[in-house]
Design a protein around this motif. Structure first.
Motif, PDB file in Angstrom:
ATOM      1  N   ASP A 134      35.623  42.819  38.619  1.00 36.71           N
ATOM      2  CA  ASP A 134      36.473  41.660  38.912  1.00 36.71           C
ATOM      3  C   ASP A 134      36.111  41.043  40.262  1.00 36.71           C
ATOM      4  O   ASP A 134      36.153  39.821  40.426  1.00 36.71           O
ATOM      5  N   LEU A 135      35.729  41.880  41.224  1.00 36.50           N
ATOM      6  CA  LEU A 135      35.297  41.345  42.517  1.00 36.50           C
ATOM      7  C   LEU A 135      33.976  40.593  42.371  1.00 36.50           C
ATOM      8  O   LEU A 135      33.792  39.538  42.973  1.00 36.50           O
ATOM      9  N   LYS A 136      33.070  41.105  41.558  1.00 38.10           N
ATOM     10  CA  LYS A 136      31.793  40.414  41.318  1.00 38.10           C
ATOM     11  C   LYS A 136      32.025  39.059  40.659  1.00 38.10           C
ATOM     12  O   LYS A 136      31.336  38.093  40.952  1.00 38.10           O
TER      13      LYS A 136
ATOM     14  N   THR B 157      53.723  40.631  40.572  1.00 36.24           N
ATOM     15  CA  THR B 157      52.703  40.202  39.614  1.00 36.24           C
ATOM     16  C   THR B 157      51.881  39.098  40.258  1.00 36.24           C
ATOM     17  O   THR B 157      52.406  38.297  41.036  1.00 36.24           O
ATOM     18  N   PHE B 158      50.596  39.086  39.944  1.00 36.92           N
ATOM     19  CA  PHE B 158      49.737  38.046  40.499  1.00 36.92           C
ATOM     20  C   PHE B 158      48.525  37.844  39.606  1.00 36.92           C
ATOM     21  O   PHE B 158      48.191  38.686  38.779  1.00 36.92           O
ATOM     22  N   THR B 159      47.905  36.686  39.772  1.00 39.14           N
ATOM     23  CA  THR B 159      46.693  36.341  39.036  1.00 39.14           C
ATOM     24  C   THR B 159      45.606  36.024  40.041  1.00 39.14           C
ATOM     25  O   THR B 159      45.834  35.307  41.016  1.00 39.14           O
ATOM     26  N   LEU B 160      44.434  36.592  39.807  1.00 37.68           N
ATOM     27  CA  LEU B 160      43.273  36.343  40.647  1.00 37.68           C
ATOM     28  C   LEU B 160      42.097  36.088  39.731  1.00 37.68           C
ATOM     29  O   LEU B 160      41.778  36.919  38.880  1.00 37.68           O
ATOM     30  N   ASN B 161      41.487  34.917  39.858  1.00 35.95           N
ATOM     31  CA  ASN B 161      40.335  34.524  39.038  1.00 35.95           C
ATOM     32  C   ASN B 161      40.645  34.621  37.546  1.00 35.95           C
ATOM     33  O   ASN B 161      39.822  35.061  36.752  1.00 35.95           O
ATOM     34  N   GLY B 162      41.861  34.234  37.171  1.00 38.40           N
ATOM     35  CA  GLY B 162      42.250  34.205  35.764  1.00 38.40           C
ATOM     36  C   GLY B 162      42.689  35.544  35.197  1.00 38.40           C
ATOM     37  O   GLY B 162      43.050  35.626  34.026  1.00 38.40           O
TER      38      GLY B 162
ATOM     39  N   ALA C  77      28.100  43.356  49.440  1.00 38.73           N
ATOM     40  CA  ALA C  77      28.308  44.809  49.484  1.00 38.73           C
ATOM     41  C   ALA C  77      29.722  45.176  49.036  1.00 38.73           C
ATOM     42  O   ALA C  77      29.917  46.173  48.332  1.00 38.73           O
ATOM     43  N   GLU C  78      30.711  44.379  49.416  1.00 41.19           N
ATOM     44  CA  GLU C  78      32.095  44.668  49.042  1.00 41.19           C
ATOM     45  C   GLU C  78      32.340  44.454  47.554  1.00 41.19           C
ATOM     46  O   GLU C  78      33.247  45.051  46.982  1.00 41.19           O
ATOM     47  N   GLN C  79      31.533  43.624  46.906  1.00 39.71           N
ATOM     48  CA  GLN C  79      31.682  43.363  45.478  1.00 39.71           C
ATOM     49  C   GLN C  79      31.233  44.547  44.624  1.00 39.71           C
ATOM     50  O   GLN C  79      31.571  44.623  43.448  1.00 39.71           O
ATOM     51  N   SER C  80      30.463  45.481  45.205  1.00 40.83           N
ATOM     52  CA  SER C  80      29.930  46.589  44.425  1.00 40.83           C
ATOM     53  C   SER C  80      30.901  47.771  44.326  1.00 40.83           C
ATOM     54  O   SER C  80      30.594  48.759  43.670  1.00 40.83           O
ATOM     55  N   ALA C  81      32.044  47.692  44.959  1.00 43.92           N
ATOM     56  CA  ALA C  81      33.053  48.751  44.875  1.00 43.92           C
ATOM     57  C   ALA C  81      34.416  48.117  44.612  1.00 43.92           C
ATOM     58  O   ALA C  81      34.593  46.915  44.811  1.00 43.92           O
ATOM     59  N   SER C  82      35.349  48.910  44.152  1.00 43.67           N
ATOM     60  CA  SER C  82      36.705  48.411  43.949  1.00 43.67           C
ATOM     61  C   SER C  82      37.318  48.029  45.294  1.00 43.67           C
ATOM     62  O   SER C  82      36.983  48.605  46.326  1.00 43.67           O
ATOM     63  N   GLY C  83      38.199  47.072  45.258  1.00 43.20           N
ATOM     64  CA  GLY C  83      38.911  46.640  46.455  1.00 43.20           C
ATOM     65  C   GLY C  83      40.401  46.810  46.263  1.00 43.20           C
ATOM     66  O   GLY C  83      40.878  47.045  45.154  1.00 43.20           O
ATOM     67  N   THR C  84      41.136  46.714  47.347  1.00 41.97           N
ATOM     68  CA  THR C  84      42.589  46.826  47.256  1.00 41.97           C
ATOM     69  C   THR C  84      43.270  45.636  47.912  1.00 41.97           C
ATOM     70  O   THR C  84      42.776  45.091  48.894  1.00 41.97           O
ATOM     71  N   LEU C  85      44.375  45.258  47.327  1.00 37.62           N
ATOM     72  CA  LEU C  85      45.268  44.263  47.912  1.00 37.62           C
ATOM     73  C   LEU C  85      46.551  44.997  48.277  1.00 37.62           C
ATOM     74  O   LEU C  85      47.117  45.721  47.446  1.00 37.62           O
TER      75      LEU C  85
END
Length: 131
Positions: free
Chosen positions: A99-101, A74-79, A52-60
């Motif tokens: 990107d979450l998906k 700056t950071f890299t997540l999943n390339g 369910a969380e993958q279907s919407a934008s998330g925040t860090l």
């Protein structure tokens, strides 16, 4: 830590045609040697990312100390590379739903965030998340 260092300037006078160095004028300056700190990284999805969380934008959200306003984390997540601007020792980055998906393809991810203060002192922090 901030430290004192001596500054010496070589002075020349216009009336000195040989341009012979004159006696240096000592002074004191302050050099910033204290690195900023990334004190926390929080994902709005917690440490596990649900379908369910993958279907919407998330925040860090990032918390820092010792970073001036306007500095970039700056950071890299999943390339994929991201950045967030520090304001009042906080920064927030939005991770799009696509990107979450993409994170769902593997079970664990490590995010390494980098931050330098205006003097160039660097901080690094790591965050792990899993599906």
């Amino acid at each position: 830590a901030f430290g004192l260092y001596a500054v010496a300037a070589v002075m020349e006078e216009v009336k000195n045609p040989q341009k012979t160095p004159q006696t240096p004028a000592p002074g004191l300056g302050v050099k910033d040697t204290e690195a900023p700190v990334i004190t926390g990284i929080t994902a709005n999805w917690g440490t596990s990312l649900s379908v369910a969380e993958q279907s919407a934008s998330g925040t860090l959200s990032f918390n820092t100390t010792g970073a001036e306003n306007g500095q970039k984390i700056t950071f890299t997540l999943n390339g994929k590379s991201y950045s967030a601007e520090v304001n009042d020792n906080k920064a927030t980055a939005v991770i799009g739903s696509a990107d979450l998906k993409a994170l769902a393809s593997t079970s664990a991810h490590t995010l390494t965030a980098n931050l330098s203060d205006a003097a160039g002192n660097a901080a690094i922090a790591k965050f792990a998340t899993k599906n």
